[in-house]
Design a protein around this motif. Structure first.
Motif, short mmCIF file in Angstrom:
data_model
loop_
_atom_site.label_atom_id
_atom_site.label_comp_id
_atom_site.label_asym_id
_atom_site.label_seq_id
_atom_site.Cartn_x
_atom_site.Cartn_y
_atom_site.Cartn_z
N TYR A 75 37.39 47.67 42.63
CA TYR A 75 38.66 47.40 41.95
C TYR A 75 38.60 48.11 40.60
N GLN A 76 39.28 49.22 40.51
CA GLN A 76 39.22 50.06 39.31
C GLN A 76 40.56 50.04 38.59
N ILE A 131 48.01 45.24 44.08
CA ILE A 131 46.71 44.98 44.69
C ILE A 131 45.73 44.39 43.67
N CYS A 132 44.93 43.41 44.11
CA CYS A 132 43.85 42.88 43.29
C CYS A 132 42.51 43.26 43.93
N TYR A 133 41.42 42.59 43.52
CA TYR A 133 40.07 43.04 43.88
C TYR A 133 39.78 43.01 45.38
N PHE A 139 49.31 37.87 44.60
CA PHE A 139 49.93 36.72 45.26
C PHE A 139 50.18 37.12 46.71
N ASP A 140 49.46 36.50 47.63
CA ASP A 140 49.55 36.92 49.03
C ASP A 140 49.23 35.75 49.95
N THR A 141 49.52 35.95 51.22
CA THR A 141 49.30 34.89 52.21
C THR A 141 47.99 35.04 52.96
N ASP A 142 47.28 36.15 52.75
CA ASP A 142 46.09 36.40 53.58
C ASP A 142 44.92 36.96 52.79
N TYR A 221 44.14 42.17 37.03
CA TYR A 221 44.15 40.95 37.85
C TYR A 221 42.74 40.42 38.00
N GLY A 222 42.57 39.12 37.73
CA GLY A 222 41.28 38.48 37.87
C GLY A 222 41.17 37.73 39.18
N PHE A 223 40.90 36.44 39.09
CA PHE A 223 40.65 35.63 40.29
C PHE A 223 41.95 35.02 40.80
#
Length: 305
Positions: A75-76, A131-133, A139-142, A221-223
């Motif tokens: 994650y850059q 996109i996050c790490y 925020f996503d469902t999967d 974006y973190g956790f």
């Protein structure tokens, strides 16, 4: 012959006044972003956040230590550059009439915090499509969660979002050491005087003295486990469902994370609903409001669509 009142001393006085006002504005800005995010220092053009994939937690030490490898998907986050430029006409100095420009420099200092607020809160609203790490939208469902603590096995999927079409509202856990959002800073805010001499090229060509603010950094974006985003109606049913969902989120190895939402973040469209939900002691029918003061309410214009 008239005396040329514009000399280096006058220019230096202008520079000193502009710098002082910029610094004062910088100190008095409203750093709303700090309510939900934390600053990280950057030492290069971009930062790679492999560590964000490892939600910190202790486990029973049985046998040897469990060494978790950094996820292969890096994650850059690259730093961006931001500027604001202010030109002071030469005649303002000649006529000793540059006080208004010092006041503008003060506003420029405040606008640094506006920039950081915008970056973080725009990142919140963009989290439904950014996109996050783990390779999913923040925020996503999967989001993938693995059956083994070392991140191996066939992943199950976990949701931290609720679909809808309205202005986003977000439940956050902000009082843990890990954060849902970070502000990556490469270069601290600075205020620079480009033209400091009467015979400089800028003054000769444009008859202005130029000053500029500069900052480098980006939102990160973190956790995702610490945030639950919704675009559905903000009401008691949806609030309670999302609040409970955050408490039930587990990490790799079916490990409980102990997450409890402490903050409700809303924009102007959800202000009235949020105050009814969190600030009212009783419901409209007179019954006790069990959600009264359950979380801190943060209302910000930066979340407006």
């Amino acid at each position: 012959m008239a005396t040329n009142v514009l000399n280096q001393a006058a220019i230096d006085a202008l520079k000193t006044a502009m710098q002082a006002r910029f610094d004062k504005g910088l100190a008095q800005g409203t750093q709303d972003w700090m309510k939900i995010a934390q600053k990280l220092s950057s030492n290069s053009a971009s930062n790679t956040y492999g560590w964000i994939s490892q939600f910190p937690a202790f486990r029973e030490w049985v046998g040897s230590r469990l060494h978790k490898s950094v996820k292969e998907r890096a994650y850059q986050v690259s730093n961006r550059k931001f500027e604001a430029t202010l030109d002071v006409p030469r005649e303002a100095l000649e006529d000793d009439n540059y006080g208004m420009y010092a006041d503008l420099a003060y506003s420029y200092g405040i606008s640094v915090d506006d920039l950081m607020n915008d970056l973080i809160y725009s990142g919140v609203t963009a989290g439904f499509s950014s996109i996050c790490y783990d390779g999913q939208f923040f925020f996503d469902t999967d989001h993938p969660v693995y059956p083994n603590e070392d991140g191996t096995g066939v992943a199950a999927t976990v949701s931290n979002m609720q679909a809808g079409a309205g202005e986003p509202w977000v439940l956050l856990c902000t009082k843990r050491a890990p954060k849902a959002f970070y502000l990556q800073e490469r270069v601290k805010p600075e205020f620079i005087a480009k033209n400091s001499a009467v015979n400089s090229d800028g003054v000769f060509e444009n008859d202005v003295f130029s000053f500029g603010g500069r900052w480098r950094g980006e939102a990160v974006y973190g956790f995702w486990q610490l945030a639950y985003g919704s675009k559905a109606t903000l009401d008691e049913t949806n609030f309670n469902a999302n609040y409970k969902a955050m408490m039930k989120v587990k990490g790799d190895g079916n490990r409980k994370l102990g997450i409890v939402a402490d903050t409700l973040l809303v924009g102007p469209d959800n202000l009235a609903a949020a105050e009814t939900l969190i600030k009212a002691i009783n419901k409209a029918n007179g019954a006790s409001n069990t959600n009264y003061s359950k979380v801190e309410l943060i209302v910000t214009p930066w979340l407006a669509l």
